[in-house]
Design an enzyme around this catalytic site. Structure first.
Site, PDB file in Angstrom:
ATOM      1  N   GLY A   1     -10.779 -22.511  -4.206  1.00  0.00           N
ATOM      2  CA  GLY A   1     -10.428 -21.994  -2.880  1.00  0.00           C
ATOM      3  C   GLY A   1     -11.670 -21.653  -2.080  1.00  0.00           C
ATOM      4  CB  ALA A   2     -13.287 -22.502   0.593  1.00  0.00           C
ATOM      5  N   GLY A   3     -11.081 -19.638   1.141  1.00  0.00           N
ATOM      6  CA  GLY A   3     -10.617 -18.750   2.211  1.00  0.00           C
ATOM      7  C   GLY A   3     -11.207 -17.356   2.056  1.00  0.00           C
ATOM      8  N   GLY A   4     -10.553 -16.377   2.684  1.00  0.00           N
ATOM      9  CA  GLY A   4     -11.045 -15.002   2.642  1.00  0.00           C
ATOM     10  C   GLY A   4     -11.110 -14.464   1.219  1.00  0.00           C
ATOM     11  CB  ALA A   5      -8.690 -14.464  -1.565  1.00  0.00           C
TER      12      ALA A   5
ATOM     13  CB  SER B   1      -0.947   0.021   1.191  1.00  0.00           C
ATOM     14  OG  SER B   1      -1.814  -1.045   1.116  1.00  0.00           O
TER      15      SER B   1
ATOM     16  CE  LYS C   1      -6.531  -8.505   4.685  1.00  0.00           C
ATOM     17  NZ  LYS C   1      -6.623  -9.171   3.382  1.00  0.00           N
TER      18      LYS C   1
ATOM     19  N   GLY D   1      -2.833 -11.266 -10.727  1.00  0.00           N
ATOM     20  CA  GLY D   1      -3.327 -10.732  -9.459  1.00  0.00           C
ATOM     21  C   GLY D   1      -2.973  -9.281  -9.191  1.00  0.00           C
TER      22      GLY D   1
ATOM     23  CB  THR E   1      -2.440  -6.077   5.554  1.00  0.00           C
ATOM     24  OG1 THR E   1      -2.177  -7.308   4.888  1.00  0.00           O
ATOM     25  CG2 THR E   1      -1.187  -5.628   6.297  1.00  0.00           C
TER      26      THR E   1
HETATM   27  N1  NAP Z   1      -4.286  -9.944  -5.668  1.00  0.00           N
HETATM   28  C1  NAP Z   1      -4.749  -9.495  -4.523  1.00  0.00           C
HETATM   29  O1  NAP Z   1      -5.011  -8.299  -4.367  1.00  0.00           O
HETATM   30  C2  NAP Z   1      -5.013 -10.472  -3.396  1.00  0.00           C
HETATM   31  C3  NAP Z   1      -5.900 -10.123  -2.363  1.00  0.00           C
HETATM   32  C4  NAP Z   1      -6.133 -11.048  -1.335  1.00  0.00           C
HETATM   33  C5  NAP Z   1      -5.466 -12.286  -1.340  1.00  0.00           C
HETATM   34  N2  NAP Z   1      -4.608 -12.578  -2.358  1.00  0.00           N
HETATM   35  C6  NAP Z   1      -3.916 -13.882  -2.392  1.00  0.00           C
HETATM   36  O2  NAP Z   1      -4.879 -14.920  -2.305  1.00  0.00           O
HETATM   37  C7  NAP Z   1      -4.325 -16.064  -1.687  1.00  0.00           C
HETATM   38  C8  NAP Z   1      -5.272 -16.635  -0.645  1.00  0.00           C
HETATM   39  O3  NAP Z   1      -5.525 -15.665   0.369  1.00  0.00           O
HETATM   40  P1  NAP Z   1      -6.641 -15.924   1.497  1.00  0.00           P
HETATM   41  O4  NAP Z   1      -6.651 -14.697   2.336  1.00  0.00           O
HETATM   42  O5  NAP Z   1      -7.916 -16.420   0.914  1.00  0.00           O
HETATM   43  O6  NAP Z   1      -5.970 -17.128   2.335  1.00  0.00           O
HETATM   44  P2  NAP Z   1      -6.703 -18.150   3.315  1.00  0.00           P
HETATM   45  O7  NAP Z   1      -7.952 -17.553   3.884  1.00  0.00           O
HETATM   46  O8  NAP Z   1      -5.648 -18.653   4.226  1.00  0.00           O
HETATM   47  O9  NAP Z   1      -7.151 -19.371   2.350  1.00  0.00           O
HETATM   48  C9  NAP Z   1      -6.199 -20.157   1.698  1.00  0.00           C
HETATM   49  C10 NAP Z   1      -6.898 -21.050   0.653  1.00  0.00           C
HETATM   50  O10 NAP Z   1      -5.856 -21.734  -0.056  1.00  0.00           O
HETATM   51  C11 NAP Z   1      -6.085 -23.146   0.036  1.00  0.00           C
HETATM   52  N3  NAP Z   1      -4.781 -23.803  -0.015  1.00  0.00           N
HETATM   53  C12 NAP Z   1      -3.655 -23.465   0.661  1.00  0.00           C
HETATM   54  N4  NAP Z   1      -2.634 -24.273   0.300  1.00  0.00           N
HETATM   55  C13 NAP Z   1      -3.119 -25.130  -0.635  1.00  0.00           C
HETATM   56  C14 NAP Z   1      -2.558 -26.205  -1.381  1.00  0.00           C
HETATM   57  N5  NAP Z   1      -1.272 -26.544  -1.253  1.00  0.00           N
HETATM   58  N6  NAP Z   1      -3.349 -26.865  -2.255  1.00  0.00           N
HETATM   59  C15 NAP Z   1      -4.632 -26.524  -2.401  1.00  0.00           C
HETATM   60  N7  NAP Z   1      -5.252 -25.520  -1.718  1.00  0.00           N
HETATM   61  C16 NAP Z   1      -4.489 -24.827  -0.834  1.00  0.00           C
HETATM   62  C17 NAP Z   1      -6.852 -23.329   1.321  1.00  0.00           C
HETATM   63  O11 NAP Z   1      -7.516 -24.588   1.297  1.00  0.00           O
HETATM   64  P3  NAP Z   1      -7.986 -25.315   2.664  1.00  0.00           P
HETATM   65  O12 NAP Z   1      -9.312 -24.700   3.021  1.00  0.00           O
HETATM   66  O13 NAP Z   1      -8.085 -26.731   2.282  1.00  0.00           O
HETATM   67  O14 NAP Z   1      -6.927 -25.032   3.691  1.00  0.00           O
HETATM   68  C18 NAP Z   1      -7.803 -22.117   1.241  1.00  0.00           C
HETATM   69  O15 NAP Z   1      -8.855 -22.363   0.336  1.00  0.00           O
HETATM   70  C19 NAP Z   1      -2.962 -15.622  -1.137  1.00  0.00           C
HETATM   71  O16 NAP Z   1      -1.985 -16.074  -2.029  1.00  0.00           O
HETATM   72  C20 NAP Z   1      -3.043 -14.103  -1.172  1.00  0.00           C
HETATM   73  O17 NAP Z   1      -1.761 -13.504  -1.385  1.00  0.00           O
HETATM   74  C21 NAP Z   1      -4.370 -11.713  -3.382  1.00  0.00           C
END
Ligand code: NAP
Length: 287
Positions: A134-138, A22, A71, A250, A67
């Site tokens: 995926g199913a995390g925050g993003a 940022s 959050k 991204g 960040t």
């Molecule tokens: N471009 C942008 O502006 C932006 C913004 C936000 C985030 N991001 C990126 O998005 C990504 C995820 O962020 P998040 O906040 O959603 O993280 P998060 O909440 O920790 O979620 C991580 C996700 O990745 C999956 N995962 C992790 N390792 C894996 C593997 N080896 N194989 C398969 N699935 C895997 C997890 O699956 P499980 O549920 O099975 O653990 C979950 O769905 C990060 O790389 C972050 O840098 C980019």
């Protein structure tokens, strides 16, 4: 930068915060627009978060980007929330109002939607199915972005299926696309007829193994978007490009999610330009 006593000041809170993009992003726009203001990196320990927020408000800060790992704490602290923050259960932008109100927003969804609009056109996913990995925050931001873009159905695949089911249950009533959870073994079914695949897992980040997908199951005119931006061209995007599919990296999401924050802090809506991209790409190359 030439600050006066009347400068508008905002922060970026994280722990650590040294890797945050940022300051570089906002710094570019502040320079370009000649604004008397600054965005200050603030290393804040989790236990100090609410005390620091109160202090920033007293010191006249306009707000702060938020960040990892704050959050969820920002979500809990905000007095009002937008749909994307509700959906994500997380806030990445706090705006401090003069009446003491703290507004919480999550700009990841608008950032992703804006990047997809810019790269693919406004109607690319309209009334069409999409795959979300995926199913995390993003991923939650991905659901709201696809809702904004008018997708008809979102096919969600995640390593841990139960997490995808939780996401679908939490968001089904909030968004218009139908949410469908599928297993990895159903990839071909998910890909069939989909306009786009949006990858939101951490797989493929620098040093981490990438997801391996048979991209030939997608329609020939489909697009692949990877929100991971280190590296800028992830193994998934490289495979998609080699297969002749359209790709969206991204960095677009990262740049566009900063637009509403900058506008809230400094009162001017900035634009995402090739010069900004070049400036940030240079920083990414140095990582
Ligand atoms: N471009 C942008 O502006 C932006 C913004 C936000 C985030 N991001 C990126 O998005 C990504 C995820 O962020 P998040 O906040 O959603 O993280 P998060 O909440 O920790 O979620 C991580 C996700 O990745 C999956 N995962 C992790 N390792 C894996 C593997 N080896 N194989 C398969 N699935 C895997 C997890 O699956 P499980 O549920 O099975 O653990 C979950 O769905 C990060 O790389 C972050 O840098 C980019």
């Amino acid at each position: 930068m030439n600050l006066t006593g009347a400068a508008r000041i905002a922060g970026i809170m994280g722990w650590p915060v040294s890797q945050a993009f940022s300051p570089r992003l906002h710094g570019f726009w502040l320079n370009e627009l000649g604004i008397d203001g600054a965005l200050v990196p603030l290393p804040v320990k989790p236990e100090d978060f609410s005390t620091v927020v109160r202090g920033l408000m007293k010191a006249g800060f306009k707000g702060s980007s938020v960040t990892i790992p704050h959050k969820e704490a920002a979500f809990a602290l905000a007095h009002t929330l937008d749909l994307a923050a509700h959906a994500a259960g997380a806030v990445n932008l706090l705006i401090f109002h003069e009446d003491g109100r703290i507004e919480g927003r999550n700009t990841d969804a608008t950032g992703l939607a804006a990047s997809l609009r810019e790269n693919l056109g406004a109607d690319f996913t309209r009334s069409k199915p999409a795959v979300l990995l995926g199913a995390g925050g993003a991923a939650r931001a991905g659901v709201v972005a696809l809702h904004d873009l008018g997708a008809s159905e979102i096919r969600i695949l995640n390593r841990t299926r139960s997490r995808a089911e939780q996401l679908a249950a939490a968001l089904a009533k909030e968004v218009s696309p139908k949410l469908l959870v599928l297993d990895d073994s159903e990839w071909a079914k998910a890909a069939s007829g989909s306009a786009i695949v949006i990858h939101t897992t951490s797989a493929g980040m620098k040093g981490a193994p990438s997801l391996s997908l048979n991209l030939s199951a997608l329609p020939k005119d489909a697009a692949v978007c990877d929100i991971v931006y280190t590296p800028l061209e992830t193994p998934l995007l490289r495979s998609a490009r080699t297969a002749g599919l359209r790709t969206v990296d991204g960095l677009g999401m990262l740049m566009h999610q900063g637009v509403p924050a900058f506008e809230a802090f400094f009162g001017v809506r900035p634009t995402v330009t090739p010069a900004l991209r070049a400036h940030l790409e240079e920083a990414l190359r140095g990582r």
